[in-house]
Write an enzyme that holds these catalytic residues in place. Structure first.
Site, PDB file in Angstrom:
ATOM      1  N   LYS A   1       1.127  -4.019  26.334  1.00 54.60           N
ATOM      2  CA  LYS A   1       2.387  -3.955  25.577  1.00 54.60           C
ATOM      3  C   LYS A   1       2.064  -2.821  24.482  1.00 54.60           C
ATOM      4  O   LYS A   1       1.218  -2.671  23.775  1.00 54.60           O
ATOM      5  CB  LYS A   1       2.517  -5.362  24.719  1.00 54.60           C
ATOM      6  CG  LYS A   1       4.014  -5.119  23.959  1.00 54.60           C
ATOM      7  CD  LYS A   1       4.006  -6.403  22.615  1.00 54.60           C
ATOM      8  CE  LYS A   1       4.346  -7.667  23.869  1.00 54.60           C
ATOM      9  NZ  LYS A   1       4.615  -8.750  22.887  1.00 54.60           N
TER      10      LYS A   1
ATOM     11  N   ASP B   1      10.086 -18.212  18.754  1.00 53.24           N
ATOM     12  CA  ASP B   1      10.919 -17.536  20.054  1.00 53.24           C
ATOM     13  C   ASP B   1      10.711 -17.868  21.431  1.00 53.24           C
ATOM     14  O   ASP B   1      10.534 -17.008  22.149  1.00 53.24           O
ATOM     15  CB  ASP B   1      10.562 -15.945  19.781  1.00 53.24           C
ATOM     16  CG  ASP B   1      11.587 -15.120  20.399  1.00 53.24           C
ATOM     17  OD1 ASP B   1      12.827 -15.756  20.655  1.00 53.24           O
ATOM     18  OD2 ASP B   1      11.250 -13.914  21.018  1.00 53.24           O
TER      19      ASP B   1
ATOM     20  N   GLY C   1       8.408  -3.570  21.764  1.00 55.95           N
ATOM     21  CA  GLY C   1       7.882  -2.465  22.625  1.00 55.95           C
ATOM     22  C   GLY C   1       8.178  -2.670  24.203  1.00 55.95           C
ATOM     23  O   GLY C   1       8.937  -3.600  24.443  1.00 55.95           O
TER      24      GLY C   1
ATOM     25  N   LEU D   1       6.785  -3.037  33.221  1.00 56.82           N
ATOM     26  CA  LEU D   1       7.470  -4.553  33.638  1.00 56.82           C
ATOM     27  C   LEU D   1       8.396  -5.060  33.143  1.00 56.82           C
ATOM     28  O   LEU D   1       9.216  -6.110  33.540  1.00 56.82           O
ATOM     29  CB  LEU D   1       5.983  -5.314  33.305  1.00 56.82           C
ATOM     30  CG  LEU D   1       4.775  -5.188  34.403  1.00 56.82           C
ATOM     31  CD1 LEU D   1       3.589  -6.010  33.671  1.00 56.82           C
ATOM     32  CD2 LEU D   1       4.888  -5.359  35.756  1.00 56.82           C
ATOM     33  N   GLY D   2       8.592  -4.728  31.867  1.00 56.87           N
ATOM     34  CA  GLY D   2       9.607  -5.079  30.914  1.00 56.87           C
ATOM     35  C   GLY D   2       9.694  -4.638  29.752  1.00 56.87           C
ATOM     36  O   GLY D   2       8.893  -3.741  29.264  1.00 56.87           O
TER      37      GLY D   2
END
Length: 660
Positions: free
Chosen positions: A373, A470, A357, A351-352
């Protein structure tokens, strides 16, 4: 000596003499007069001290190529000069003299910097010698470079390989004095020449980090061009398709994907390797095996420490065999279950990828979709983020926060399992011309309110006071009903009940969304998240990205563009035309107003997130007039030592906390 050799030698000696006046007396590459530092008065004591200090730079800098000093008498003035590593003392002196004179002509501020091709000069009323701040500048000459007519994708890879290698050489080899050049063949006819340099006096890791950031900016401006240069206070990076420097450089070869074919004679030589060499290899293997065992023991010790910390914070039980027993707040999953769910972390399920990670889509045995993740296995970062995120999210439950379903720790694998978000993240919608069509104003307004509600829970309503640090569109996920959910708490920080701000030596986060006090001084608070929220709000309204906005014709930053239109009474020009078709004008302009309030330079001038929600829900609320925001947010290079083998901006640190 042959006649031709004599002629060649004479030409080699004459060319630098011809070039020197041109290079030394050329126009500045870039000049930065820091307007928010204040202007100095003509014929004032500050100007007198400044002139005296600048006059001392040329002769002193010429000795070693670098010099910094300050005045003895008040008002204090600090100045620094650096010459390019390949110039001689005469050229260095001439360039520094020219730069010192030019900066006086162009800047009347109390903080300024000027870059020439062969030198740079900076002065300030503040002591900046030990302050490592990265603020990359994009000289206009970048846009005069011709576009590439060759494969830009491969060119980018080869260029990155070149700059990465010479950056490591400059930072690690003391004899290089933080300067290195190199060349690499891109094709049979084309060679890329590169140069990197840092100001002396900074640490090797700070130099390397600065050059990594500069390379990122070089990609942003010049990926498809035949040359490019990025200048900053602490480092510079440049490349061209011709040799622009006068120094011996390392010649690199881009690694081929195809392995070399062994010829018959090579096979014979290999077959005849002496037994003594084999013995050496066996001995080396034994030594390596011993080291690996020690490393493995260290990793196991770190992991045991982590597990016990998770136990104390989440109530998870650990059996005598080291197995994890699920607690009420958290579920632990077997590695085999997660591997099966993700089809062994198949690329088709990817997915990304983020700083810590890669994220994969998975389907559990009961048919439930999840997002997994897979944290970094090569350093302690994965352990730290897992601890940080599990301890936080296991205790946080809110509809506008992504839910952590479980985690897995086995060997080197560290895995976090979340609820699956079918609409991925906010950035996929607001920055994609095709996807953005699917967004109407009502959906956007709900997303804005959802982010604000999630922040309110973190800042005020949860059992803990959390600063996210973030917040950005890629960390705002969207469920099947386009409900916003804040994710990625690997950099978050917990505050005490009566604590309102904190300070850290190491900056983490994403350029373009960091509050100025955090980016420049390491100070963070709930108002840091409010600043990030304001940037996202302005991005949603405009459909434009703050990061990289300098490449547009509108303004230096998205914040500057919004502020200019607001002052000129042209606010509607800021709104994405696609949204104008579905939004009440008063509502979208109110959101733009709130966004500008959230990005104020002084944290005290920014509203709390609870007040933002009041403003969003009250049509008749009176909003204060915003002040001009700070348009440039710096990226800070860390001042503490970071091993050059593991350089990343996504570090977790122990922060020093201070109540207000």
């Amino acid at each position: 000596m042959e006649k031709d050799d004599v002629v060649s030698a004479m030409v080699f000696l004459i060319i630098p003499l011809i070039m020197r006046p041109i290079l030394a007396s050329g126009d500045p590459v870039f000049t930065f007069c820091k307007t928010d530092s204040g202007n100095y008065t003509l014929n004032s004591p500050f100007e007198s001290n400044l002139k005296l200090l600048l006059e001392s730079l040329p002769s002193n800098t010429a000795v070693t190529g670098f010099y910094d000093n300050s005045t003895v008498e008040d008002p204090k003035v600090y100045a620094q000069a650096l010459c390019r590593g390949d110039v001689n003392s005469t050229v260095c002196r001439d360039c520094t003299k020219n730069a010192s004179q030019e900066i006086l002509k162009q800047c009347k501020t109390e903080d300024a910097m000027i870059w020439f091709e062969l030198c740079q000069v900076r002065y300030s009323m503040q002591n900046f010698f030990s302050l490592m701040i990265y603020t990359g500048k994009y000289p206009d000459q970048n846009y005069l470079e011709k576009n590439l007519s060759i494969n830009p994708v491969r060119f980018d890879k080869v260029l990155t390989y070149l700059i990465d290698n010479i950056s490591s050489e400059a930072a690690i080899d003391p004899s290089k004095r933080l300067f290195a050049t190199g060349e690499i063949k891109f094709s049979r006819k084309e060679t890329i020449y590169g140069l990197v340099q840092c100001t002396r006096g900074i640490s090797e890791s700070s130099c390397h980090n600065c050059l990594v950031d500069a390379l990122g900016d070089l990609h942003a401006c010049c990926d498809s061009r035949q040359g490019g240069i990025i200048v900053s206070a602490n480092c510079n990076v440049r490349f061209q398709l011709y040799q622009f420097y006068n120094a011996s450089s390392v010649f690199l070869t881009y690694p081929s994907s195809k392995g070399p074919k062994l010829k018959i004679w090579m096979v014979v030589v290999i077959a005849c390797i002496p037994i003594s060499v084999i013995a050496v290899v066996v001995g080396s293997c034994a030594v390596c095996h011993g080291r690996n065992k020690r490393t493995q023991r260290d990793d196991e010790k770190s992991q045991k420490t982590l597990l016990h910390e998770l136990t104390s914070h989440t109530g998870v039980a650990i059996t005598q065999d080291g197995e994890l027993v699920s607690a009420e707040e958290l579920s632990f999953m077997d590695l085999s279950t997660i591997v099966a769910a993700t089809d062994n972390f198949s690329d088709s399920n990817k997915l990304g990828q983020g700083g810590f990670g890669t994220v994969y889509k998975g389907v559990l045995a009961d048919g439930k979709e999840v997002a997994v993740k897979r944290l970094s296995r090569r350093s302690w970062q994965g352990l730290e983020e897992l601890k940080n995120e599990v301890i936080l999210i296991a205790k946080l439950q809110h509809r506008n926060l992504v839910k952590l379903l479980g985690c897995g720790i086995e060997g080197e694998e560290k895995l976090l399992v979340y609820e699956f978000m079918p609409n991925r993240s906010l950035d996929f919608f607001i920055f994609d011309s095709e996807k953005r069509i699917e967004l109407n104003w009502k959906t956007c307004y709900n997303i804005i309110a959802g982010i604000a509600r999630g922040l309110l829970y973190l800042h005020e309503d949860s059992r803990l006071k959390i600063i996210h640090r973030d917040l950005k569109p890629s960390n705002v996920l969207l469920d099947d009903e386009m409900e916003a959910k804040i994710s990625d708490f690997g950099m978050a920080r917990i505050f005490g009940e009566n604590q309102y701000s904190a300070n850290t030596r190491r900056i983490v986060g994403t350029y373009g969304y960091m509050a100025p006090e955090y980016a420049m001084e390491g100070l963070f608070s709930v108002k840091s998240d409010v600043f990030s929220f304001g940037v996202i709000l302005l991005e949603i309204i405009s459909g434009k990205k703050n990061s990289g906005f300098y490449l547009t014709e509108h303004a230096q930053t998205l914040l500057a563009y919004a502020w200019r239109l607001w002052n000129e009474g042209k606010e509607l020009e800021f709104v994405d035309p696609l949204l104008m078709e579905s939004c009440p004008t008063t509502e979208v302009l109110k959101c733009m107003h709130i966004g500008l309030l959230c990005v104020q330079e002084d944290p005290a001038d920014r509203p709390t997130i609870s007040y933002v929600l009041v403003l969003l829900g009250n049509e008749s609320a009176s909003l204060p007039h915003p002040k001009q925001p700070l348009f440039v947010v710096a990226r800070v290079i860390q001042t503490d030592h970071i091993p050059t083998t593991n350089l990343s901006v996504n570090h977790l640190t122990v922060s020093s906390l201070s109540p207000r």
